[in-house]
Design a protein around this motif. Structure first.
Motif, PDB file in Angstrom:
ATOM      1  N   PRO A 109     -12.501 -30.736  33.134  1.00 27.96           N
ATOM      2  CA  PRO A 109     -11.426 -30.260  34.013  1.00 27.96           C
ATOM      3  C   PRO A 109     -11.732 -28.924  34.677  1.00 27.96           C
ATOM      4  O   PRO A 109     -11.156 -28.625  35.723  1.00 27.96           O
ATOM      5  N   HIS A 110     -12.610 -28.114  34.094  1.00 31.08           N
ATOM      6  CA  HIS A 110     -12.934 -26.829  34.722  1.00 31.08           C
ATOM      7  C   HIS A 110     -14.031 -27.024  35.760  1.00 31.08           C
ATOM      8  O   HIS A 110     -14.893 -27.893  35.632  1.00 31.08           O
ATOM      9  N   HIS A 313      -7.203 -26.586  26.532  1.00 30.12           N
ATOM     10  CA  HIS A 313      -6.379 -27.400  27.424  1.00 30.12           C
ATOM     11  C   HIS A 313      -4.915 -26.949  27.377  1.00 30.12           C
ATOM     12  O   HIS A 313      -4.242 -26.868  28.417  1.00 30.12           O
ATOM     13  N   ALA A 314      -4.405 -26.668  26.188  1.00 28.47           N
ATOM     14  CA  ALA A 314      -3.009 -26.245  26.061  1.00 28.47           C
ATOM     15  C   ALA A 314      -2.773 -24.924  26.770  1.00 28.47           C
ATOM     16  O   ALA A 314      -1.751 -24.741  27.458  1.00 28.47           O
ATOM     17  N   GLN A 365      -2.247 -33.306  33.688  1.00 28.10           N
ATOM     18  CA  GLN A 365      -2.132 -33.252  32.231  1.00 28.10           C
ATOM     19  C   GLN A 365      -2.002 -34.657  31.646  1.00 28.10           C
ATOM     20  O   GLN A 365      -2.645 -34.994  30.648  1.00 28.10           O
ATOM     21  N   ARG A 366      -1.163 -35.477  32.270  1.00 28.61           N
ATOM     22  CA  ARG A 366      -0.993 -36.850  31.791  1.00 28.61           C
ATOM     23  C   ARG A 366      -2.292 -37.646  31.937  1.00 28.61           C
ATOM     24  O   ARG A 366      -2.655 -38.431  31.057  1.00 28.61           O
ATOM     25  N   ARG A 377      -6.603 -34.751  21.533  1.00 30.55           N
ATOM     26  CA  ARG A 377      -5.278 -34.985  22.102  1.00 30.55           C
ATOM     27  C   ARG A 377      -4.179 -34.724  21.069  1.00 30.55           C
ATOM     28  O   ARG A 377      -3.148 -34.133  21.401  1.00 30.55           O
ATOM     29  N   LEU A 378      -4.372 -35.177  19.851  1.00 31.51           N
ATOM     30  CA  LEU A 378      -3.363 -34.950  18.820  1.00 31.51           C
ATOM     31  C   LEU A 378      -3.143 -33.458  18.597  1.00 31.51           C
ATOM     32  O   LEU A 378      -2.003 -32.989  18.461  1.00 31.51           O
ATOM     33  N   GLU A 379      -4.229 -32.701  18.566  1.00 35.56           N
ATOM     34  CA  GLU A 379      -4.113 -31.254  18.366  1.00 35.56           C
ATOM     35  C   GLU A 379      -3.436 -30.589  19.564  1.00 35.56           C
ATOM     36  O   GLU A 379      -2.588 -29.704  19.410  1.00 35.56           O
ATOM     37  N   MET A 380      -3.815 -31.005  20.784  1.00 38.21           N
ATOM     38  CA  MET A 380      -3.211 -30.426  21.984  1.00 38.21           C
ATOM     39  C   MET A 380      -1.714 -30.712  22.030  1.00 38.21           C
ATOM     40  O   MET A 380      -0.903 -29.826  22.337  1.00 38.21           O
TER      41      MET A 380
END
Length: 501
Positions: A109-110, A313-314, A365-366, A377-380
């Protein structure tokens, strides 16, 4: 080896053209690939001169000349900073789920990744500071940054503070507080220097290469108040990496997370110390129990790499939505004072841009969540849920967009009403003058026919109405025209009141 890793989202002047990577993926990737040589050349020209190199590190003893003597790090020529453009390969949306052990998305994403040394930042790492600053500076292991769309950069610093803490003869918690304060201040200073010294020149060069604005949006206007935010950190998070066997680890862990509140029965420190959890990522002060000795580099394969990716990400999504939320609040304040057409047009343009950005951020984000490694993903999701991102940012952003739309609708209706009133007054003036002009024209025509025998030849019949009007005195004509005009005004106001009600 106790380490401190700093993560700070920084506001920058970069906004990509919406949908550029989707409209033409090949041309998009080709643009970024073509710019890498120019970026390298620009960075090579911006290497600080030797006279401005760091003076914090004490000079090493000069080795005796001989075949085995080698130049130390400070005597070696300083290499150029490294900025690697990431979006240089075209991607496809087909067959992405080839593995479950890594991200399914082909492109990060960056947009770019930068790596620096302390000597690349002479403003921060030159001269002497307080004891805590010297300890943080001396232990620097990593300086890196990542640029994201929607005006955000993530700055990361890693420093080894083991020697500083091991040498403590007083309470180690006092030294932790001093290190924390210095980490926040250093993160803010380093962010400003990186943006000013390296990132802004690179972005200016990229904008010149994309004059048609197909990839990168134009720079923010010089008179825009938003420019004051560029280079400033939104916040600076502090992550302590503690090996369980470190002297005083129990006290350090309890002190570092003492202000973190959870809904669980046991405190976060107890769960970390008894092995119930190996990391805590909640609010500003984070902690990782380094039971394997991997350290805080967060390299691929390290035990905490997934948690750190999730935190990145968050931070990005929370940071960009926070900026949108703040700027929408400002637009609402400006809209309350907007009176002129120029103010209205400016507010409308800014609202449209911010609304599109907010929708793109939530959509990205989605989309990213679909392709992330499941553990990431679970952590984010857990981090964003703890921060209550949806209630504190997503919902307020949507609500403020609706408020702005409503306010702009009110301003547009008010402006339309003023324009309508002005048009009606013009038409009313035309009607009044037309009544008077018609009456005078009929009077003049009737008198001309009566007094000119030559014109009477064309009048094949007797017109008693024209003759009657022509026989009236001029004062009576004016009074009758004025009375009729007043009646028209009354009728206009009557219907105008009914429409406004």
């Amino acid at each position: 080896m106790t380490q401190l890793r700093i993560l700070a989202p920084v506001v920058v002047d970069y906004y990509g053209a919406p949908g550029a990577s989707l409209r033409d993926p090949v041309a998009y990737a080709r643009f970024w690939a073509d710019q890498q040589p120019a970026v390298d050349a620009l960075l090579a020209s911006r290497v600080p001169r030797p006279a401005t190199t760091s003076a914090k590190v004490p000079p090493k003893p000069k080795p005796k000349p001989g075949p085995e003597s080698e130049p130390g790090p400070e005597s070696e020529p300083l290499a150029a900073p490294v900025i690697r453009l990431e979006h240089v390969h075209a991607t496809s949306s087909l067959n992405l789920y080839r593995t479950i052990s890594d991200h399914a998305v082909e492109r990060p994403p960056h947009l770019l990744t930068g790596v620096l040394a302390t000597r690349h930042l002479p403003d921060e790492f030159a001269g002497a500071g307080n004891t805590a600053a010297e300890a943080v500076h001396a232990g620097i292991v990593e300086i890196s940054f990542r640029l994201y769309d929607h005006g955000l950069m993530l700055l990361e610093l890693l420093t080894d503070i083991s020697a500083w803490l091991d040498a403590a003869t007083d309470d180690v918690t006092d030294r932790l507080d001093a290190v924390q304060a210095e980490a926040v201040a250093m993160g803010e200073r380093v962010a400003r220097e990186i943006v000013c010294r390296y990132l802004d020149p690179v972005l200016d060069m990229l904008r010149r290469a994309d004059r048609e604005r197909r990839i990168i949006m134009a720079a923010t206007a010089s008179d825009d108040p938003v420019r004051a935010e560029f280079g400033e950190a939104l916040w600076v998070t502090r992550t302590l990496i503690v090996p369980p066997g470190t002297r005083g680890a129990d006290r350090m862990v309890r002190h570092w997370v003492k202000d973190v509140a959870t809904a669980e029965d046991r405190t976060p420190a107890e769960r970390l110390l008894d092995g119930g959890s190996d990391h805590l990522v909640r609010w500003l002060n984070y902690l990782f129990m380094d039971r394997t000795g991997a350290g805080g580099r967060m390299l691929p394969g390290d035990p905490f790499r997934d948690q750190w990716d999730a935190l990145r990400h968050a931070q990005v999504f929370y940071g960009v939505l926070d900026r949108i939320d703040t700027r929408l609040s400002k637009i609402l304040a400006d809209s309350a004072a907007a009176t002129s057409r120029w103010d209205f047009e400016q507010l409308k343009g800014r609202l449209t841009t911010l609304s599109q950005r907010a929708e793109l951020i939530i959509m990205e984000q989605r989309d990213l969540a679909k392709y992330l490694k499941r553990s990431v993903r679970l952590e984010m999701d857990a981090i964003l849920d703890f921060w209550d991102c949806e209630q504190l940012l997503e919902q307020p952003v949507r609500f403020k967009i609706e408020l702005c739309d409503r306010r702009l609708g009110e301003l547009a209706a008010r402006r339309t009403a003023r324009s309508t009133m002005f048009t009606d007054l013009i038409l009313l003036g035309i009607a009044v003058t037309s009544i008077l002009g018609t009456a005078l024209a009929v009077t003049e025509f009737g008198r001309a026919v009566a007094s000119d025998p030559g014109m009477a030849v064309y009048d094949l019949g007797r017109s008693s109405l024209v003759g009657w009007v022509a026989a009236q005195p001029a004062d009576a004509i004016l009074i009758a025209s004025g009375t009729l005009s007043v009646l028209l005004v009354v009728v206009y106001l009557f219907f105008r009141r009914d429409n406004s009600g």
